[in-house]
Design a protein around this motif. Sequence first.
Motif, PDB file in Angstrom:
ATOM      1  N   ARG A  23       0.824  -1.210   0.000  1.00  0.00           N
ATOM      2  CA  ARG A  23       0.000   0.000   0.000  1.00  0.00           C
ATOM      3  C   ARG A  23       0.858   1.260   0.000  1.00  0.00           C
ATOM      4  O   ARG A  23       0.370   2.366   0.203  1.00  0.00           O
ATOM      5  CB  ARG A  23      -0.973   0.023   1.170  1.00  0.00           C
ATOM      6  CG  ARG A  23      -0.373  -0.065   2.565  1.00  0.00           C
ATOM      7  CD  ARG A  23      -0.023   1.247   3.207  1.00  0.00           C
ATOM      8  NE  ARG A  23      -1.162   2.114   3.389  1.00  0.00           N
ATOM      9  CZ  ARG A  23      -1.085   3.431   3.388  1.00  0.00           C
ATOM     10  NH1 ARG A  23       0.091   4.036   3.217  1.00  0.00           N
ATOM     11  NH2 ARG A  23      -2.143   4.176   3.582  1.00  0.00           N
ATOM     12  N   SER A  54      -5.479   1.652   4.708  1.00  0.00           N
ATOM     13  CA  SER A  54      -5.434   1.835   3.265  1.00  0.00           C
ATOM     14  C   SER A  54      -6.792   2.269   2.711  1.00  0.00           C
ATOM     15  O   SER A  54      -7.819   2.152   3.369  1.00  0.00           O
ATOM     16  CB  SER A  54      -4.977   0.538   2.603  1.00  0.00           C
ATOM     17  OG  SER A  54      -5.711  -0.559   3.117  1.00  0.00           O
ATOM     18  N   THR A  55      -6.766   2.751   1.469  1.00  0.00           N
ATOM     19  CA  THR A  55      -7.982   3.223   0.804  1.00  0.00           C
ATOM     20  C   THR A  55      -7.982   2.739  -0.641  1.00  0.00           C
ATOM     21  O   THR A  55      -7.026   2.110  -1.108  1.00  0.00           O
ATOM     22  CB  THR A  55      -8.056   4.769   0.793  1.00  0.00           C
ATOM     23  OG1 THR A  55      -7.045   5.273  -0.092  1.00  0.00           O
ATOM     24  CG2 THR A  55      -7.856   5.352   2.188  1.00  0.00           C
ATOM     25  N   ASN A  58      -4.913   3.544  -2.662  1.00  0.00           N
ATOM     26  CA  ASN A  58      -3.783   2.635  -2.570  1.00  0.00           C
ATOM     27  C   ASN A  58      -3.992   1.395  -3.430  1.00  0.00           C
ATOM     28  O   ASN A  58      -3.024   0.813  -3.939  1.00  0.00           O
ATOM     29  CB  ASN A  58      -3.552   2.208  -1.126  1.00  0.00           C
ATOM     30  CG  ASN A  58      -3.315   3.367  -0.194  1.00  0.00           C
ATOM     31  OD1 ASN A  58      -4.103   3.601   0.721  1.00  0.00           O
ATOM     32  ND2 ASN A  58      -2.254   4.137  -0.410  1.00  0.00           N
ATOM     33  N   THR A  73      -8.903  -3.400   1.056  1.00  0.00           N
ATOM     34  CA  THR A  73      -8.325  -2.683   2.193  1.00  0.00           C
ATOM     35  C   THR A  73      -8.506  -3.514   3.451  1.00  0.00           C
ATOM     36  O   THR A  73      -9.559  -4.078   3.700  1.00  0.00           O
ATOM     37  CB  THR A  73      -8.993  -1.312   2.383  1.00  0.00           C
ATOM     38  OG1 THR A  73     -10.415  -1.484   2.546  1.00  0.00           O
ATOM     39  CG2 THR A  73      -8.737  -0.413   1.188  1.00  0.00           C
ATOM     40  N   GLN A  76      -9.540   0.012   5.989  1.00  0.00           N
ATOM     41  CA  GLN A  76      -9.738   1.448   5.988  1.00  0.00           C
ATOM     42  C   GLN A  76     -10.455   1.802   7.284  1.00  0.00           C
ATOM     43  O   GLN A  76     -11.559   1.328   7.548  1.00  0.00           O
ATOM     44  CB  GLN A  76     -10.576   1.895   4.793  1.00  0.00           C
ATOM     45  CG  GLN A  76     -10.842   3.393   4.781  1.00  0.00           C
ATOM     46  CD  GLN A  76     -11.621   3.831   3.569  1.00  0.00           C
ATOM     47  OE1 GLN A  76     -11.213   3.633   2.446  1.00  0.00           O
ATOM     48  NE2 GLN A  76     -12.792   4.426   3.800  1.00  0.00           N
TER      49      GLN A  76
END
Length: 301
Positions: A23, A54-55, A58, A73, A76
């Motif tokens: 990521r 993460s989103t 990424n 993710t 997130q």
Amino acid sequence: MSDTTGRLREAVGRYGIWSIGLRSEDAARRGELAEAASELEELGYGAVWLGGNSTARNAAPLIEATGRIVVATSIQSIWQQDPATTAAEFTELEAAHPGRFVLGLGVSHGPRVKQYRKPYATMVGHLDRLDELERSGEGGVPAGRRVLAALGPRMLELSRDRAAGAIPYLVTPDHTARARAVLGETALLAPEFKVVLETDPDRARTLARSCLAPYLELPNYTNNFLRLGFTESDIAGGGSDRLIDALVAWGEESRIRDRVEEFHTAGADHVALQVITDGPVDALPRQEWRRLASLLETGAR
């Protein structure tokens, strides 16, 4: 099983890789990350799970660099960005690459989030807002394309009722069996599990303790260990051998394979494997990923 959940279960397969390194937002590493993701797909892994809050941003470069593998993710944090932004990012990525991204959501941990409060109620509100956005035509994230980082019974029930399933982190096969009982037969259950490709007990446990140290200070995890029958003495002092060996697979390849398969026997659909090495936390242990693919025969999907 809903058609959406069934397709997701088929897409992710039995094994995936959990990684913080994948990521990375370092532009200089973009080529390295793309190459690694492409190799994971070739090795037969069904999913990449991105750690470190993460989103979709990424996930996008990895999805663009591959043709099949699901990128998700894990997780997130619901405190990190608002549902409207999440919905907009999902909608954009879904339009470009249908079915390739899964949103894993979690409540994170009180010691790490300044505004932490009523985590369950806040998660419910977050999901409500995503649903409202979808109904209004403004985007949203369908329930079948989101999973929750659930440990306790209430969050597991929410994963069953408001998402495609659960992605428990730092758990044991015993937890997986309990989670499956709550989720029922149809929801996706994809626990994370750590692996050290090392046969020496002292070295394996030293590497495991180094990785686990931050987690043993977080109540969400330690409370879950107590629910699973571990004691305060198991958690203290960097973790007892009993706790370490329950949370991390190490040893001969046959033993590691058996440990991973215990999760499937207990009810997991998919296991997200995090390889622990003595390298930097954001390293890409590609040699170890290859070894793991070989011993698990991931190519035979």
